[in-house]
Design an enzyme around this catalytic site. Structure first.
Site, PDB file in Angstrom:
ATOM      1  CG  ASP A  66      -6.702   5.814   6.384  1.00  0.00           C
ATOM      2  OD1 ASP A  66      -7.605   5.568   5.570  1.00  0.00           O
ATOM      3  OD2 ASP A  66      -5.960   4.931   6.851  1.00  0.00           O
ATOM      4  CG  ASP A 135       5.228  -0.402   4.860  1.00  0.00           C
ATOM      5  OD1 ASP A 135       4.071  -0.741   5.212  1.00  0.00           O
ATOM      6  OD2 ASP A 135       5.510   0.762   4.500  1.00  0.00           O
ATOM      7  CG  HIS A 137       1.195   0.898   6.138  1.00  0.00           C
ATOM      8  ND1 HIS A 137       1.779   0.548   4.944  1.00  0.00           N
ATOM      9  CD2 HIS A 137      -0.130   1.061   5.866  1.00  0.00           C
ATOM     10  CE1 HIS A 137       0.862   0.500   3.994  1.00  0.00           C
ATOM     11  NE2 HIS A 137      -0.315   0.799   4.527  1.00  0.00           N
ATOM     12  CD  GLU A 142       3.742   4.590   4.942  1.00  0.00           C
ATOM     13  OE1 GLU A 142       4.044   3.404   5.154  1.00  0.00           O
ATOM     14  OE2 GLU A 142       3.251   4.979   3.871  1.00  0.00           O
TER      15      GLU A 142
END
Length: 259
Positions: A66, A135, A137, A142
């Site tokens: 990314d 979370d 990800h 996400e």
């Protein structure tokens, strides 16, 4: 999916380095690299093996997961700069063969399509290293990301921006958008290797490994992969219901099998 519970981050680093070394010693290796704190021990071990044992990256091609939108590649917190600082500047990989999405591209959608095509043209990724967010990800996929998504622009949650604020002067300086390999792109790698340490990751690891396959926990996509290995320390494994089973299977694993 294989879950390997380790006694320390250093042990995780050695195991991950073993996986990467096997690929690097093969023909035309294509390696997937991640940034963040989780991969650092593995990168340090790979650098050590390069310097002390002669492990070569010379024939390798690397793709990053990314990149932030709006940060030039020269920015110290761009992921292109971070991976140079953490790994590639310290080994003999050709810098021209280390690729990342261009977050400054005028047409972000076209840049994402170009990046996916470049990975395919290289023959696909042999091994992809992953961290996991609190979370759940992976990359910057996400919660509620499509399980078949390809490389695309994404909007970061407030939580992820706060988690990454330690690399910037304030959370307000963390970009709001990124380009990230999608879960479908990530899953096209032949081997997925996820690492996590510390109790802050325990809930996410439990959801990814033992929860339902769901967009609510993007890392759960590893359950669907043909070859996925999860390396965790005791703290990150503390919420796993089947921890004793994972220890048992590892203790009785044939020596020839490897990871």
């Amino acid at each position: 999916m294989e879950v390997v519970i380790c006694g320390s981050g250093e042990e995780i680093g050695r195991h991950v380095a073993d996986v990467y070394e096997a690929v690097l010693r093969g023909p035309a290796p294509v390696i997937g690299l991640a940034t963040g704190s989780s991969p650092l021990v593995a990168y340090q071990e790979l650098i050590r093996r390069h310097r002390e044992d002669g492990l070569s990256f010379a024939g390798a091609t690397a793709f990053l997961l990314d990149e932030y939108v709006g940060l030039p590649l020269s920015h110290p917190e761009s992921y292109a700069a971070v991976i140079r600082r953490e790994l590639t500047d310290h080994v003999d990989i050709d810098p021209a063969r280390v690729f990342s999405p261009d977050g400054t591209a005028a047409d972000l959608a076209a840049e994402c399509a170009r990046y996916d095509a470049a990975i395919a043209a290289a023959g696909g990724v042999h091994v992809q290293l992953l961290g996991i967010g609190t979370d759940g990800h992976v990359g910057f996929n996400e919660p509620m990301s499509s399980l078949t998504s390809r490389t695309r622009p994404k909007t970061l949650t407030r939580q992820t921006r706060e988690d990454n604020a330690r690399f910037f002067d304030s959370v307000d300086e963390v970009p709001t958008h990124v380009l990230t390999q999608g879960l479908g792109t990530i899953s096209s790698a032949r081997h997925l290797v996820l690492v996590a340490t510390g109790s802050a990751k325990a809930e996410a690891i439990a959801a990814a490994v033992e929860g339902p396959l769901s967009a609510r926990c993007p890392a759960s996509i590893l359950q669907w992969h043909r070859h996925a290995t999860v390396f965790v320390d005791e703290a990150a494994a503390s919420r796993l219901e089947f921890a004793d089973y994972y220890r048992h299977t590892l203790a009785h694993k044939p020596d020839w099998q490897g990871f």
